[in-house]
Design a protein around this motif. Structure first.
Motif, PDB file in Angstrom:
ATOM      1  N   LEU A 189     -32.895 -91.862  11.486  1.00  0.00           N
ATOM      2  CA  LEU A 189     -33.502 -90.818  12.301  1.00  0.00           C
ATOM      3  C   LEU A 189     -34.981 -90.644  11.965  1.00  0.00           C
ATOM      4  O   LEU A 189     -35.332 -90.402  10.819  1.00  0.00           O
ATOM      5  CB  LEU A 189     -32.744 -89.528  11.986  1.00  0.00           C
ATOM      6  N   TRP A 190     -35.839 -90.832  12.982  1.00  0.00           N
ATOM      7  CA  TRP A 190     -37.285 -90.809  12.738  1.00  0.00           C
ATOM      8  C   TRP A 190     -37.975 -89.595  13.354  1.00  0.00           C
ATOM      9  O   TRP A 190     -39.142 -89.344  13.092  1.00  0.00           O
ATOM     10  CB  TRP A 190     -37.956 -92.054  13.318  1.00  0.00           C
ATOM     11  N   GLY A 191     -37.280 -88.896  14.245  1.00  0.00           N
ATOM     12  CA  GLY A 191     -37.955 -87.782  14.901  1.00  0.00           C
ATOM     13  C   GLY A 191     -36.955 -86.837  15.522  1.00  0.00           C
ATOM     14  O   GLY A 191     -35.785 -87.194  15.725  1.00  0.00           O
ATOM     15  N   CYS A 192     -37.416 -85.630  15.811  1.00  0.00           N
ATOM     16  CA  CYS A 192     -36.530 -84.683  16.496  1.00  0.00           C
ATOM     17  C   CYS A 192     -37.358 -83.658  17.262  1.00  0.00           C
ATOM     18  O   CYS A 192     -38.569 -83.518  17.041  1.00  0.00           O
ATOM     19  CB  CYS A 192     -35.611 -83.979  15.489  1.00  0.00           C
ATOM     20  N   ALA A 224     -39.391 -76.507  20.240  1.00  0.00           N
ATOM     21  CA  ALA A 224     -39.543 -76.174  18.817  1.00  0.00           C
ATOM     22  C   ALA A 224     -39.248 -77.399  17.979  1.00  0.00           C
ATOM     23  O   ALA A 224     -38.610 -78.344  18.446  1.00  0.00           O
ATOM     24  CB  ALA A 224     -38.577 -75.044  18.447  1.00  0.00           C
ATOM     25  N   CYS A 225     -39.750 -77.353  16.771  1.00  0.00           N
ATOM     26  CA  CYS A 225     -39.353 -78.355  15.780  1.00  0.00           C
ATOM     27  C   CYS A 225     -39.632 -79.797  16.230  1.00  0.00           C
ATOM     28  O   CYS A 225     -38.842 -80.688  15.972  1.00  0.00           O
ATOM     29  CB  CYS A 225     -37.856 -78.169  15.542  1.00  0.00           C
ATOM     30  N   LEU A 226     -40.754 -79.987  16.907  1.00  0.00           N
ATOM     31  CA  LEU A 226     -41.127 -81.359  17.300  1.00  0.00           C
ATOM     32  C   LEU A 226     -41.698 -82.062  16.070  1.00  0.00           C
ATOM     33  O   LEU A 226     -42.759 -81.679  15.576  1.00  0.00           O
ATOM     34  CB  LEU A 226     -42.171 -81.322  18.424  1.00  0.00           C
ATOM     35  N   VAL A 227     -40.988 -83.059  15.583  1.00  0.00           N
ATOM     36  CA  VAL A 227     -41.413 -83.729  14.348  1.00  0.00           C
ATOM     37  C   VAL A 227     -41.194 -85.237  14.476  1.00  0.00           C
ATOM     38  O   VAL A 227     -40.158 -85.689  14.975  1.00  0.00           O
ATOM     39  CB  VAL A 227     -40.587 -83.221  13.132  1.00  0.00           C
ATOM     40  N   VAL A 228     -42.181 -85.992  14.009  1.00  0.00           N
ATOM     41  CA  VAL A 228     -42.012 -87.444  13.865  1.00  0.00           C
ATOM     42  C   VAL A 228     -42.280 -87.764  12.396  1.00  0.00           C
ATOM     43  O   VAL A 228     -43.235 -87.235  11.809  1.00  0.00           O
ATOM     44  CB  VAL A 228     -42.991 -88.213  14.792  1.00  0.00           C
ATOM     45  N   HIS A 229     -41.434 -88.581  11.815  1.00  0.00           N
ATOM     46  CA  HIS A 229     -41.614 -88.941  10.400  1.00  0.00           C
ATOM     47  C   HIS A 229     -43.041 -89.466  10.186  1.00  0.00           C
ATOM     48  O   HIS A 229     -43.532 -90.270  10.995  1.00  0.00           O
ATOM     49  CB  HIS A 229     -40.590 -90.028  10.032  1.00  0.00           C
ATOM     50  N   PRO A 230     -43.728 -89.031   9.115  1.00  0.00           N
ATOM     51  CA  PRO A 230     -45.138 -89.412   8.922  1.00  0.00           C
ATOM     52  C   PRO A 230     -45.395 -90.915   9.015  1.00  0.00           C
ATOM     53  O   PRO A 230     -46.428 -91.349   9.502  1.00  0.00           O
ATOM     54  CB  PRO A 230     -45.459 -88.901   7.510  1.00  0.00           C
TER      55      PRO A 230
END
Ligand SMILES: CC(C)(COP(=O)(O)OP(=O)(O)OC[C@H]1O[C@@H](n2cnc3c(N)ncnc32)[C@H](O)[C@@H]1OP(=O)(O)O)[C@@H](O)C(=O)NCCC(=O)NCCS
Length: 446
Positions: A350-353, A368-374
């Protein structure tokens, strides 16, 4: 004495090394206990790459991966034939294996087996194989049948795989050995048959329901019509390319094996270049890989999160909660809200959500919580997640999407959000606004 590694030990600086190691950690966790069938052309041994391959496979084995190695022997058989002044015979691309050619094939396989056993027995100090105690097991794991007569030509001892002894191979793998298969099989009548590397590797991977089949090959991978290397191929596209006049016969053969393997339950099939040092490692431990991977669907998939993703989502967002970029959410809250989450998954990791909370009464939704692994930021994944959430919101008939952010307002402004104020939010969300965070409010018309 200082524990800090010296620059001699780590030619890249030690921080880069640590970051790299952490970056590959998810793959190591994901691949532990998985079964990989690695098929190498005899060309690889001929070109002197066997020792480095043995070092890489030993490392994978030490990390808990179950390895079946299949080694081809075409150039070695040719050498044996030349030594005996025998002209190789082919029909329709198949070798006609008469008695003399079979002897050459057996001789070549025997020698290769010894070379491989020697390579895996390395253990000199200060080499990657120090402290390794690798066991290689080979045996009569393959039952073969004759290929028979093709257009009136008897192919004699050229054969096809009839059956793989899955139980015996699994037992050897369970005993912590690497299983070595050669392109030779035996019939119940006690005869030996000369098989192809591709047939043995594909049949074995299918029979074992391996997680990966990896061809280390003299082709780099599969190129599209414009000459660009294709990193990922879905089955349908792979089948299409098998018919394409732009592909040479060798590529088509490999593609066919990959398709057969994936259709037969192998999760992914890869073609990686043998001439690139460490290509198996690079394919496994880098996001884009170095060759071509065939799988049932596009791997980089955006999908609705399931209950099982809660732990991985928590791991992904935790550093951002700690540094204050995101509001803290306990795992229980993620589990409770799991149906709101979309996740970005690549090769099982899992790389993003991103999450979408609808407020249907106001025709609004909160992103909300928009994230991509650095590691994978900056390659368009953030935008893809955002688009997916926008699409979901439109499906729900929502007219506006809003986001609260402390550090990412420019990202959203560039993508059509405009700065707004608290009054524009749904009443319920307004009441929950955290005045200590003083987040900016941005809204986008859908
Ligand atoms: C915001 C985020 C999801 C973007 O992911 P990504 O995969 O890097 O996004 P993309 O590759 O689609 O887009 C990259 C672009 O966004 C820009 N960008 C990334 N973070 C940014 C930020 N905080 N502010 C402004 N621009 C930003 C990059 O500079 C790049 O710009 P460019 O296209 O002009 O080169 C990612 O940076 C992230 O996870 N950030 C931490 C969590 C966060 O702040 N989430 C938003 C609050 S919910």
């Amino acid at each position: 004495m200082s524990n800090t590694p010296t620059s001699d030990e780590f030619p890249v600086n030690s921080q880069t090394f640590v970051e790299w190691l952490r970056r590959v950690a998810p793959y190591i966790h994901a691949f532990r206990g998985r079964t990989f069938v690695v098929a190498i052309e005899g060309e690889m041994v001929k070109q002197g790459f066997l020792n480095t391959l043995a070092q890489d496979l030993s490392l994978l084995h030490a990390m808990g991966m179950r390895i079946v190695l299949v080694c081809g022997s075409r150039p070695q058989v040719e050498e044996q034939l030349a030594l005996r002044n025998i002209q190789p015979q082919f029909h329709k691309g198949w070798r006609v294996t008469d008695k003399a050619a079979l002897e050459c094939a057996m001789e070549a396989s025997g020698e290769l087996r010894l070379d491989i056993e020697a390579a895996f027995s390395q253990g000199l100090p200060n080499t990657p194989m120090a402290h390794s105690s690798m066991r290689i097991i080979s045996g009569n794991f393959i039952t073969a049948r004759p290929m028979g007569i093709l257009e009136g030509v008897d192919l004699q001892h050229t054969g096809l795989v009839r059956k793989i002894d899955v139980t015996a191979i699994a037992q050897s793998l369970n005993n912590n050995a690497i299983v070595l298969l050669s392109p030779l099989g035996f019939s119940p009548t006690g005869e030996a048959f000369n098989l192809t590397l591709e047939d043995v590797a594909t049949s074995t991977a299918r029979a074992l329901k391996a997680d990966k089949l990896i061809f280390v090959s003299s082709i780099d991978g599969v190129y599209d019509e414009d000459g660009v290397l294709i990193e990922e191929l879905e089955l349908d596209r792979a089948r299409e390319l098998m018919q394409s006049p732009h592909q040479d016969e060798q590529t088509k053969d490999y593609l066919e094996c990959c398709v057969l393997a994936v259709q037969g339950g192998v999760e992914r099939a890869h073609i990686v270049p043998l001439k690139l040092d460490g290509s198996v490692m690079l394919e496994l431990f880098s996001h884009d890989g170095v060759g071509t991977m065939v799988s049932e669907q596009n791997l980089e998939s955006l999908r609705q999160a399931t209950f099982d993703d809660a732990g991985a989502i928590k791991t992904l967002i935790e550093p951002l909660e700690i540094n204050g970029t995101l509001v803290r959410r306990g795992r229980d809250r993620i589990e409770r809200d799991i149906e709101h989450f979309t996740v970005l998954e690549h090769d099982g990791i899992l790389w993003g959500c991103a999450a979408l909370y609808p407020y249907p009464d106001e025709s609004m939704g909160e992103l909300a919580c928009l994230v991509v692994h650095p590691t994978w930021q900056g390659t368009g994944d953030g935008e893809r997640l955002l688009k997916k959430v926008e699409m979901e919101a439109r499906k729900m008939n929502l007219k506006r999407l809003f986001v609260l952010t402390t550090q990412t307002s420019h990202f959203f402004q560039k993508r059509g959000f405009v700065l707004s104020d608290l009054e524009k939010l749904p009443a319920e969300r307004k009441r929950m606004y955290d005045w200590t965070r003083k987040s900016q409010i941005l809204i986008k018309q859908l």
